[in-house]
Design a protein around this motif. Structure first.
Motif, PDB file in Angstrom:
ATOM      1  N   LEU A 171       0.819  -1.220   0.000  1.00 32.83           N
ATOM      2  CA  LEU A 171       0.000   0.000   0.000  1.00 32.83           C
ATOM      3  C   LEU A 171       0.855   1.274   0.000  1.00 32.83           C
ATOM      4  O   LEU A 171       0.503   2.255  -0.657  1.00 32.83           O
ATOM      5  CB  LEU A 171      -0.965  -0.003   1.191  1.00 32.83           C
ATOM      6  N   ASP A 172       1.991   1.245   0.716  1.00 34.75           N
ATOM      7  CA  ASP A 172       2.853   2.439   0.734  1.00 34.75           C
ATOM      8  C   ASP A 172       3.386   2.761  -0.654  1.00 34.75           C
ATOM      9  O   ASP A 172       3.394   3.913  -1.083  1.00 34.75           O
ATOM     10  CB  ASP A 172       4.043   2.221   1.684  1.00 34.75           C
ATOM     11  N   ALA A 173       3.840   1.716  -1.348  1.00 27.59           N
ATOM     12  CA  ALA A 173       4.359   1.921  -2.702  1.00 27.59           C
ATOM     13  C   ALA A 173       3.240   2.419  -3.612  1.00 27.59           C
ATOM     14  O   ALA A 173       3.464   3.229  -4.520  1.00 27.59           O
ATOM     15  CB  ALA A 173       4.935   0.611  -3.238  1.00 27.59           C
ATOM     16  N   ASN A 174       2.032   1.952  -3.356  1.00 25.92           N
ATOM     17  CA  ASN A 174       0.868   2.371  -4.145  1.00 25.92           C
ATOM     18  C   ASN A 174       0.608   3.870  -3.944  1.00 25.92           C
ATOM     19  O   ASN A 174       0.347   4.612  -4.895  1.00 25.92           O
ATOM     20  CB  ASN A 174      -0.341   1.547  -3.687  1.00 25.92           C
ATOM     21  N   MET A 175       0.719   4.312  -2.708  1.00 27.39           N
ATOM     22  CA  MET A 175       0.522   5.743  -2.413  1.00 27.39           C
ATOM     23  C   MET A 175       1.619   6.573  -3.085  1.00 27.39           C
ATOM     24  O   MET A 175       1.350   7.634  -3.645  1.00 27.39           O
ATOM     25  CB  MET A 175       0.577   5.995  -0.905  1.00 27.39           C
ATOM     26  N   ASP A 176       2.869   6.084  -2.997  1.00 25.83           N
ATOM     27  CA  ASP A 176       3.978   6.811  -3.632  1.00 25.83           C
ATOM     28  C   ASP A 176       3.729   6.974  -5.125  1.00 25.83           C
ATOM     29  O   ASP A 176       3.932   8.046  -5.697  1.00 25.83           O
ATOM     30  CB  ASP A 176       5.308   6.064  -3.427  1.00 25.83           C
ATOM     31  N   VAL A 189       1.641 -10.325  -3.373  1.00 24.43           N
ATOM     32  CA  VAL A 189       1.193  -8.983  -2.996  1.00 24.43           C
ATOM     33  C   VAL A 189       1.112  -8.128  -4.259  1.00 24.43           C
ATOM     34  O   VAL A 189       2.004  -8.172  -5.105  1.00 24.43           O
ATOM     35  CB  VAL A 189       2.225  -8.365  -2.009  1.00 24.43           C
ATOM     36  N   HIS A 190       0.026  -7.381  -4.412  1.00 24.01           N
ATOM     37  CA  HIS A 190      -0.045  -6.408  -5.508  1.00 24.01           C
ATOM     38  C   HIS A 190      -1.049  -5.320  -5.158  1.00 24.01           C
ATOM     39  O   HIS A 190      -1.903  -5.502  -4.282  1.00 24.01           O
ATOM     40  CB  HIS A 190      -0.370  -7.066  -6.848  1.00 24.01           C
ATOM     41  N   SER A 191      -0.904  -4.188  -5.824  1.00 20.65           N
ATOM     42  CA  SER A 191      -1.707  -3.008  -5.485  1.00 20.65           C
ATOM     43  C   SER A 191      -2.002  -2.185  -6.717  1.00 20.65           C
ATOM     44  O   SER A 191      -1.292  -2.269  -7.719  1.00 20.65           O
ATOM     45  CB  SER A 191      -0.941  -2.105  -4.504  1.00 20.65           C
ATOM     46  N   GLY A 192      -3.026  -1.376  -6.588  1.00 17.14           N
ATOM     47  CA  GLY A 192      -3.362  -0.487  -7.698  1.00 17.14           C
ATOM     48  C   GLY A 192      -4.356   0.552  -7.255  1.00 17.14           C
ATOM     49  O   GLY A 192      -4.796   0.568  -6.094  1.00 17.14           O
ATOM     50  N   PHE A 193      -4.695   1.432  -8.170  1.00 18.58           N
ATOM     51  CA  PHE A 193      -5.681   2.462  -7.846  1.00 18.58           C
ATOM     52  C   PHE A 193      -6.398   2.908  -9.109  1.00 18.58           C
ATOM     53  O   PHE A 193      -5.975   2.586 -10.228  1.00 18.58           O
ATOM     54  CB  PHE A 193      -5.028   3.656  -7.133  1.00 18.58           C
ATOM     55  N   GLY A 194      -7.465   3.656  -8.911  1.00 15.86           N
ATOM     56  CA  GLY A 194      -8.187   4.233 -10.037  1.00 15.86           C
ATOM     57  C   GLY A 194      -8.268   5.743  -9.854  1.00 15.86           C
ATOM     58  O   GLY A 194      -8.622   6.217  -8.767  1.00 15.86           O
ATOM     59  N   LEU A 195      -7.894   6.462 -10.893  1.00 18.26           N
ATOM     60  CA  LEU A 195      -8.021   7.916 -10.843  1.00 18.26           C
ATOM     61  C   LEU A 195      -9.127   8.325 -11.811  1.00 18.26           C
ATOM     62  O   LEU A 195      -9.113   7.934 -12.985  1.00 18.26           O
ATOM     63  CB  LEU A 195      -6.701   8.593 -11.235  1.00 18.26           C
TER      64      LEU A 195
END
Ligand code: 4AD
Ligand code: MG
Length: 477
Positions: A252-257, A441-447
Motif C-alpha cells: 500500500l505504501d508503494a501504491n501511495m507513492d 502482494v499487488h496493489s493499484g488504484f483508479g483515478l
C-alpha cells in the motif's frame, strides 16, 4: 495555398510575405478587424480587411461563427495586444453563420446554456481551453506510465463482472425488451442473450487489469467506465474515464507513492504545455469567484493551487485518525454536517472529505486503512481483522480523486470474503485463478480522469470537463 495554424502564425519570429489562415470568426469590429480563431490556441489572430475594396455583400457575411479563409501578409501589428496581424488581401467566406441564429454570440453565456449546446460550446474560449488541457493531460498519462515501463492494457467494456460489487451497472443485452424469453423458473433466460449470459458495461477494469499485472508486472488501463448510480452531483458522471494502474509486488505504501508521483507529473506536464490556456482559465475562475461572498472564495489562484500540489507532499492520515478529527470538528459539534459523525465505521461523505482537505489539513490528503465494511471485497484485510489496506486521495474542491488498495492476495481469505458478501465465485473463477497460481502482494488504484481535469482547469462542474456528459436524464448528442 496551404493554411498555417494561428498558433504558428502568432509565434512567428519574422513577418511573412504571404500566408493563409482558416478559422472561425469570433468577432468583427468596425467593418475592419476580424478576430479569427482556429482552435490551435486560445489566442485569436487579428485579420485586418481593406473594407473599401471588399464588396458590401461579403463584409456582411463576416459574422460571429462564420468559417473564413484569409490570405495576406503577416505584418507587425500597430494595435496593442498582439505582435502580428494578417493584412488581408483576399478573403473567402467558407461557411456562413446567421447571426440571428448562431447561439454562441460574443457575450457571457451561462454554463447551463452552454451545456445544452455542447456541440457548439467548444467554440468558446473557456471550452476550447478545457478541451485542449484535457487532451494534453491524456497524453501525460501515457507519457508517465510508458516512461516507467508500464504496459497499457485495454480491458473489456462489456463484461459479466461487477468489479466494485456495488450493483450500479448498465445492462448490455440484445434480448427484445418487450418480449423477454423466460426460463422454467419464470426468470429472464439470459442463455438466449447475445453472450449467452448476463452482461453489463464495465464499472472498472481493475479485475481484468490484475490478471495482466500478475504476468506483466506493471500495467495501466485508461478507458471509459460506466456507473448507473443515480447521483446527480457536480462530481458524478454515468460515463467517465478512469486510469487504473496495477503493480505486482507493490504494497500500500508503494501504491501511495506511485499515485502521488503520477498526479504531480501530469499536473506539471499540463502546466508546461498549456500555459496560455491555464492563464486564461485562471482569470476565468477569478472572475467567477467575484460573484461569491468573500468567505467562499479560494485563497489561492488556479496556478497557485496547482503549484501547491506540486510542491507539497500529500498528507497521509489513517481513517481512524480522520474520524477522530471529524468527531471533534466544529461543524460536527454544531451539527452543521448533513451526516453527523458519531462513531468509527461511518462512511465518509464528500462534506467530511472536503472538511479534512480544505479546512483541517489544507492540502491533498491520502486516507488509508478504512473499515472493511465500507470498502470493496478485493481489498487486503489488515492484521486487526477489521480494516483493509485501502487508500483514497482527497483533493481540495474535488473530494475523492483516487480510490485504490493493496489487494487480498490470499486465496482462502478472498473466497471467504466473497461468500460473506454473496459474490458469485463461479462468475469470478478466472479472477480467483490469480490467487491459485503464483499469487503475490499487488496493489493499484483508479483515478477519475474528469475529476483530475476539474482540478487542473479550476472548473466546478464535472459536466463541463467532458465533451458530451452523460448524467441521469441526459444523453443528448
Ligand atoms: O473509488 P472507485 O470506485 O474505485 C474503483 O473503481 C477501483 N476499481 C479502482 C482501482 O483500485 N483500480 O473509483 C475510482 C475513481 C474515484 O476515486 C473517482 O475519482 C472516480 O473514479 N469516479 C468517478 N468519476 C466520475 N463520476 C463517477 N460516477 C465516478 N465514480 C468514481
Ligand atoms: Mg471510491
Amino acid at each position: 495555398m496551404r493554411h498555417t495554424k494561428v498558433k504558428d502564425l502568432l509565434s512567428s519570429t519574422t513577418t511573412l510575405h504571404e500566408v493563409n489562415a482558416k478559422g472561425w470568426v469570433r468577432t468583427f469590429r468596425n467593418n475592419q478587424f476580424i478576430a479569427l480563431n482556429d482552435g490551435s490556441t486560445i489566442n485569436n489572430i487579428q485579420c485586418v480587411v481593406d473594407f473599401e475594396n471588399i464588396p458590401e455583400e461579403t463584409l456582411k457575411r463576416i459574422t460571429t461563427g462564420a468559417a473564413v479563409s484569409v490570405t495576406g501578409t503577416l505584418a507587425e501589428s500597430k494595435g496593442a495586444g498582439q505582435k502580428y496581424e494578417i493584412q488581408v488581401s483576399q478573403l473567402e467566406i467558407l461557411g456562413d453563420s446567421d447571426p440571428e441564429k448562431f447561439p454562441m454570440q460574443p457575450k457571457k453565456h451561462s454554463l447551463e446554456f452552454l451545456r445544452e449546446n455542447a456541440h457548439l460550446r467548444v467554440r468558446t474560449n473557456t471550452f476550447g481551453a478545457i478541451m485542449r488541457v484535457r487532451s494534453v493531460l491524456s497524453f501525460a498519462v501515457h507519457s508517465y506510465f510508458q516512461q516507467k515501463g508500464f504496459v497499457y492494457v485495454n480491458t473489456p467494456i462489456i463484461t459479466g463482472a461487477d468489479a466494485e460489487g456495488a450493483g450500479e451497472m448498465f445492462q448490455v443485452t440484445s434480448l427484445p425488451i418487450e418480449n423477454l424469453p423466460k426460463n422454467e423458473e419464470g426468470k429472464i433466460d439470459y442463455k438466449k442473450d447475445f453472450f449467452g449470459k448476463h452482461t453489463n458495461l464495465t464499472v472498472s477494469g481493475q479485475l481484468e487489469g490484475e490478471t495482466f499485472a500478475m504476468a506483466l508486472g506493471q500495467i495501466y488501463t485508461f478507458g471509459p467506465t460506466f456507473r448507473a448510480e443515480n447521483s446527480n452531483t457536480s462530481r458524478h458522471l454515468a460515463e467517465f474515464w478512469m486510469i487504473e494502474p496495477e503493480v505486482a509486488f507493490n504494497d500500500l505504501d508503494a501504491n501511495m507513492d506511485l499515485a502521488e508521483d503520477f498526479i504531480q507529473y501530469v499536473i506539471k506536464y499540463a502546466m508546461d504545455k498549456c500555459p496560455d490556456d491555464l492563464k486564461f482559465l485562471e482569470s476565468r475562475l477569478l472572475e467567477e469567484e467575484k460573484s461569491k461572498p468573500q468567505a467562499e472564495r479560494s485563497e489561492m489562484s488556479l496556478l497557485e493551487k496547482l503549484n501547491f500540489v506540486l510542491e507539497n507532499n500529500f498528507k497521509r492520515v489513517s481513517y481512524t485518525e480522520a474520524i477522530d478529527i471529524l468527531r471533534d470538528s466544529t461543524p460536527n459539534k454544531k451539527k452543521k454536517f448533513q451526516y453527523i459523525i458519531n462513531e468509527w465505521g461511518a462512511d465518509l461523505q464528500s462534506e467530511h472529505e472536503r472538511y479534512l482537505v480544505e479546512k483541517h489539513f489544507k492540502c491533498p490528503v491520502i486516507l488509508f486503512d478504512y473499515p472493511a465494511k465500507i470498502k470493496a471485497f478485493y481489498m487486503r484485510l489488515n492484521e486487526d481483522g477489521k480494516t483493509v489496506r485501502a487508500m483514497d486521495i482527497l483533493f481540495p474542491g474535488i473530494g475523492e480523486i483516487v480510490g485504490g488498495s493493496q489487494r487480498e492476495e490470499r486465496f482462502d481469505v478472498l473466497v471467504e470474503k466473497m461468500k460473506v458478501l454473496g459474490i458469485d465465485e463461479e462468475e469470478l473463477w478466472w479472477y480467483l485463478d490469480t490467487r491459485r497460481f503464483g499469487s503475490a502482494v499487488h496493489s493499484g488504484f483508479g483515478l477519475g480522469f474528469e475529476r483530475l481535469v476539474l482540478f487542473v482547469t479550476g472548473m466546478t462542474n464535472i459536466r463541463d470537463v467532458i465533451p458530451f456528459p452523460r448524467t441521469p436524464g441526459n444523453a443528448e448528442f
